[in-house]
Design an enzyme around this catalytic site. Structure first.
Site, short mmCIF file in Angstrom:
data_model
loop_
_atom_site.label_atom_id
_atom_site.label_comp_id
_atom_site.label_asym_id
_atom_site.label_seq_id
_atom_site.Cartn_x
_atom_site.Cartn_y
_atom_site.Cartn_z
N ASP A 157 53.09 30.03 36.63
CA ASP A 157 52.31 28.90 37.14
C ASP A 157 51.70 28.07 36.01
O ASP A 157 51.74 28.46 34.84
CB ASP A 157 51.21 29.41 38.09
CG ASP A 157 50.45 30.62 37.54
OD1 ASP A 157 50.49 30.84 36.31
OD2 ASP A 157 49.85 31.35 38.34
N ASN A 212 41.23 37.93 44.90
CA ASN A 212 41.53 37.67 46.31
C ASN A 212 42.95 38.10 46.69
O ASN A 212 43.45 37.76 47.76
CB ASN A 212 41.32 36.18 46.65
CG ASN A 212 42.28 35.26 45.91
OD1 ASN A 212 43.11 35.72 45.12
ND2 ASN A 212 42.17 33.96 46.15
N HIS A 238 45.75 37.25 45.11
CA HIS A 238 46.84 36.32 44.83
C HIS A 238 47.77 36.87 43.74
O HIS A 238 47.37 37.68 42.91
CB HIS A 238 46.33 34.90 44.50
CG HIS A 238 45.71 34.73 43.16
ND1 HIS A 238 44.88 33.66 42.86
CD2 HIS A 238 45.78 35.44 42.01
CE1 HIS A 238 44.49 33.74 41.61
NE2 HIS A 238 45.01 34.80 41.07
N GLU A 260 47.86 31.76 46.97
CA GLU A 260 46.56 32.15 47.50
C GLU A 260 46.72 32.77 48.89
O GLU A 260 47.77 32.61 49.53
CB GLU A 260 45.66 30.90 47.56
CG GLU A 260 45.46 30.19 46.21
CD GLU A 260 44.56 30.94 45.23
OE1 GLU A 260 44.38 32.17 45.37
OE2 GLU A 260 44.03 30.30 44.30
P1 PGA Z 1 43.12 37.70 35.13
O1 PGA Z 1 43.86 36.86 36.25
O2 PGA Z 1 44.16 38.50 34.41
O3 PGA Z 1 42.50 36.68 34.23
O4 PGA Z 1 42.12 38.58 35.83
C1 PGA Z 1 44.77 37.52 37.11
C2 PGA Z 1 45.20 36.58 38.22
O5 PGA Z 1 44.39 35.77 38.68
O6 PGA Z 1 46.36 36.67 38.63
#
Ligand code: PGA
Length: 249
Positions: A73, A142, A144, A149
């Protein structure tokens, strides 16, 4: 079930194991496939894995010479030279240190005037060079994966998304002003992720415990995007003790 969970009491060991998992595709001697296509993730979680990959590269054990990469992404509205863009993250943590040729390093074009069109172009690139052999994922608080999302149908392919408020809040730590966190992104869809040959999900820290437990233990549902991984035959989860806390013994 196709999901295999490994717990790590030492986060450094997790990073090394993750680098070894990816490194099987990049071995200077006998890589798993001759022209590996890797799916890569950004965020805090995989930083240590990239550090360990750079060390393996410096030691001559792995080579990126025949690899191609696709990131999950990118934020909409940030150019690749913006320090919080995922393009900049990848250059900093992996591409520059290993001298990776940027023409074989793909990310969605977050700076394109039309994000939907940019998503279609990314989909065409994936169709041309895919399938991805090995996909690395993080997980959001959450649930995702990528920027898919909660509520995203599992059939979605690469698309532009409005980021959930929880995601913007979680990522605001990287920006000077929380208002600067982009509101949109382009992400590979869950359908793209499920097409990878194998998947490694990394989870670190107590904030991920609930999302990880729901992803692995509840019936797959778009409410918890990472639960889609239960539908894939080859998923490995590397979790530290805190993230694995609610998974049971
Ligand atoms: P993070 O993000 O490694 O910074 O916790 C993970 C994500 O949101 O997929």
């Amino acid at each position: 079930m196709g999901v295999h969970v490994r717990r790590f009491s030492d986060p450094r060991e997790l990073d090394l194991a993750a680098a070894e998992w990816v490194g099987r595709y990049l071995r200077s001697a006998e890589p798993l496939v001759p022209e590996p296509v890797l799916g890569l993730a950004t965020g805090s979680t995989p930083e240590g894995m990239y550090q360990a990959l750079v060390a393996l590269h410096r030691a001559g054990e792995i080579t990126f010479a025949r690899a191609r990469t696709f990131n999950l992404d990118e934020y909409v509205g940030l150019t690749p030279d913006h320090p919080q863009s995922y393009a900049a993250y990848m250059r900093l943590h992996l591409f520059d240190p290993v001298g990776f040729p940027l023409e074989r390093a793909h990310l969605p074009d977050g700076a394109a005037p039309d994000p939907d069109e940019a998503a279609r172009r990314y989909e065409a690139l994936l169709a041309r060079f895919g399938p991805i052999h090995a996909q690395v994922l993080g997980i959001g608080t959450n649930g995702h994966i990528g920027f898919n999302e909660p509520g995203t149908p599992f059939e979605r392919r690469t698309h532009a998304v409005d980021l959930a408020e929880e995601t913007r809040r979680a990522n605001s730590r990287f920006f000077d002003d929380p208002a600067d966190v982009p509101t949109k992104a382009i992400t590979m869809g869950i359908a793209n992720i499920l097409e990878a040959g194998e998947i490694l999900l990394l989870a670190k820290g107590a904030a991920k415990a609930q999302a990880l437990a729901r992803a692995l233990q509840e019936k797959p549902s778009p409410e918890v995007p990472a639960s889609a991984l239960q539908l894939h035959p080859r998923v490995t989860v590397y979790a530290d003790e805190e993230a694995a806390r609610l998974l049971g013994p």
